[in-house]
Scaffold this motif. Structure first.
Motif, mmCIF file in Angstrom:
data_model
loop_
_atom_site.group_PDB
_atom_site.id
_atom_site.type_symbol
_atom_site.label_atom_id
_atom_site.label_comp_id
_atom_site.label_asym_id
_atom_site.label_seq_id
_atom_site.Cartn_x
_atom_site.Cartn_y
_atom_site.Cartn_z
ATOM 1 N N THR A 136 0.844 -1.199 0.000
ATOM 2 C CA THR A 136 0.000 0.000 0.000
ATOM 3 C C THR A 136 0.874 1.242 0.000
ATOM 4 O O THR A 136 1.706 1.410 0.887
ATOM 5 N N SER A 137 0.685 2.081 -0.979
ATOM 6 C CA SER A 137 1.462 3.323 -1.032
ATOM 7 C C SER A 137 0.864 4.318 -0.042
ATOM 8 O O SER A 137 -0.270 4.159 0.407
ATOM 9 N N SER A 138 1.628 5.330 0.294
ATOM 10 C CA SER A 138 1.052 6.407 1.094
ATOM 11 C C SER A 138 0.183 7.254 0.169
ATOM 12 O O SER A 138 0.142 7.035 -1.032
ATOM 13 N N LYS A 139 -0.514 8.211 0.761
ATOM 14 C CA LYS A 139 -1.350 9.100 -0.052
ATOM 15 C C LYS A 139 -0.437 10.010 -0.856
ATOM 16 O O LYS A 139 0.476 10.613 -0.323
ATOM 17 N N MET A 140 -0.713 10.065 -2.139
ATOM 18 C CA MET A 140 0.141 10.879 -3.005
ATOM 19 C C MET A 140 -0.704 11.703 -3.950
ATOM 20 O O MET A 140 -1.863 11.424 -4.168
ATOM 21 N N LYS A 141 -0.058 12.696 -4.518
ATOM 22 C CA LYS A 141 -0.734 13.565 -5.494
ATOM 23 C C LYS A 141 -1.095 12.791 -6.755
ATOM 24 O O LYS A 141 -2.103 13.055 -7.387
ATOM 25 N N SER A 142 -0.212 11.875 -7.146
ATOM 26 C CA SER A 142 -0.521 11.061 -8.309
ATOM 27 C C SER A 142 -0.396 9.605 -7.871
ATOM 28 O O SER A 142 0.150 9.331 -6.811
ATOM 29 N N TYR A 143 -0.892 8.696 -8.703
ATOM 30 C CA TYR A 143 -0.813 7.319 -8.243
ATOM 31 C C TYR A 143 0.612 6.793 -8.355
ATOM 32 O O TYR A 143 1.413 7.300 -9.120
ATOM 33 N N ALA A 144 0.904 5.807 -7.557
ATOM 34 C CA ALA A 144 2.248 5.243 -7.544
ATOM 35 C C ALA A 144 2.250 3.974 -8.371
ATOM 36 O O ALA A 144 1.239 3.272 -8.464
#
Ligand SMILES: *[C@@H]1O[C@H](CO)[C@@H](O)[C@H](O)[C@H]1NC(C)=O
Ligand SMILES: *[C@@H]1O[C@H](CO)[C@@H](O)[C@H](O)[C@H]1NC(C)=O
Ligand SMILES: *[C@@H]1O[C@H](CO)[C@@H](O)[C@H](O)[C@H]1NC(C)=O
Length: 291
Positions: free
Chosen positions: A156-164
């Motif tokens: 699970t990625s952290s919350k980001m401006k764009s997807y990871a």
């Protein structure tokens, strides 16, 4: 007469051109990826070629937030901009230190250098920076697996401006698509300015003897941001194999029920820095007896 006049002007321009020294912007060095809440240094190096410095200005997404004028008092002026908190004491004509980074600190930064009259030459360079919450996290792993059992985990990625872009590795080899599930995206505050995305990539595979052949098995998940810049966040799960002994006669492979997070570190080491949030989880399991 007109022709002679034109010739004279052209000669004068040519003469002047030969004396104009072109100031040069040598390098704008900015960490590609930074971590929420930390500080980062923006560096700008230039060669004035003997000209006198008039100003160094920094912009984020087109808005000026920092100005250095060597002949003004004070030399430094700052302008309010969302996500920008300047450590003025540590900033000068070549460096600007940003503190308390926010997700909104992500953006395109420009350093612009101008020379004094009469040339007023101006040069600039842009660089992108992405601020992330932290590295991706591996969730759902059990402490113990036997051969034949299925490993199910999510990255699970952290919350980001764009997807990871998430990539799973098993023993340093990129996991093949047959063992992946997803990716799934969770959009937070959809449609608003604060829209952020969490990316989840599942891993599911049956444990076989081949997974332990090297004695060390790693499960690693790395995040790659979908910009031209490559990844920086990764998590490593490590399995270590106990050397086979005569007393082990079972042909099942068991992981000791011990998970130890040995290192979690955020490294911030300058311009080419790699943010590595590494969670190392050594799992001991019992060795196979080989005939
Ligand atoms: C992984 O994430 C998916 C989608 O969010 C969820 O359905 C699934 O239960 C998760 N699996 C584990 C092992 O956490
Ligand atoms: C993925 O792994 C399976 C089993 O190991 C293999 O049969 C398959 O060819 C692989 N697919 C790709 C695209 O590498
Ligand atoms: C940072 O971005 C630059 C391009 O501006 C690239 O050349 C460099 O490899 C990147 N560094 C890392 C660690 O991703």
């Amino acid at each position: 007469m007109v022709r002679l006049h034109a010739f004279f002007i052209l000669s004068l321009l040519a003469l002047q051109a030969s004396f104009v020294r072109n100031i040069k912007l040598l390098n704008v060095r900015i960490a590609n990826h930074t971590v929420l809440g930390t500080s980062t240094k923006l560096e700008c190096t230039y060669d004035l070629q003997g000209e006198t410095l008039y100003s160094v200005k920094w912009y984020k997404d087109g808005d000026e937030f920092f100005r250095y004028l060597p002949k003004s008092v004070p030399k430094i002026q700052v302008f309010e901009k969302q996500g920008i908190y300047i450590d003025i004491d540590k900033s000068n004509s070549n460096e600007v230190v940003l503190k308390s980074l926010e997700l909104s600190s992500s953006g395109t930064y420009r350093c612009e250098v101008s020379a004094e009259a009469p040339s007023f030459q101006t040069v600039f360079q842009d660089r992108d920076m992405i601020t992330v919450e932290e590295g991706p996290r591996i969730v759902g792993l059990l402490p113990e697996y036997n051969v034949g059992e299925t490993v199910n985990a999510n990255c699970t990625s952290s919350k980001m401006k764009s997807y990871a872009q998430l990539v799973w590795y098993i023993n340093e080899e990129q996991a093949n698509s047959t063992v992946l599930q997803g990716p799934y995206f969770k959009v937070h505050h959809p449609g608003s300015n604060e829209q952020l995305v969490t990316t989840v990539l599942g891993l599911s595979f049956k444990v076989t003897d081949s997974h332990f052949k090297s004695g060390h098995t790693y499960l690693k998940c790395a995040a790659q941001l979908t910009s031209v810049y490559l990844h920086s966040d990764k998590q490593i799960v490590k399995f270590t194999k106990r050397p086979p002994t005569e007393s082990i006669i079972s042909n099942t492979v068991q992981l000791a029920n011990k998970i130890q997070v040995t290192s979690i570190s955020a490294r911030n080491a300058g311009p080419d820095h790699v943010i590595r949030l590494v969670a190392c989880v050594p799992l001991l399991f019992r060795g196979l007896r080989h005939n």
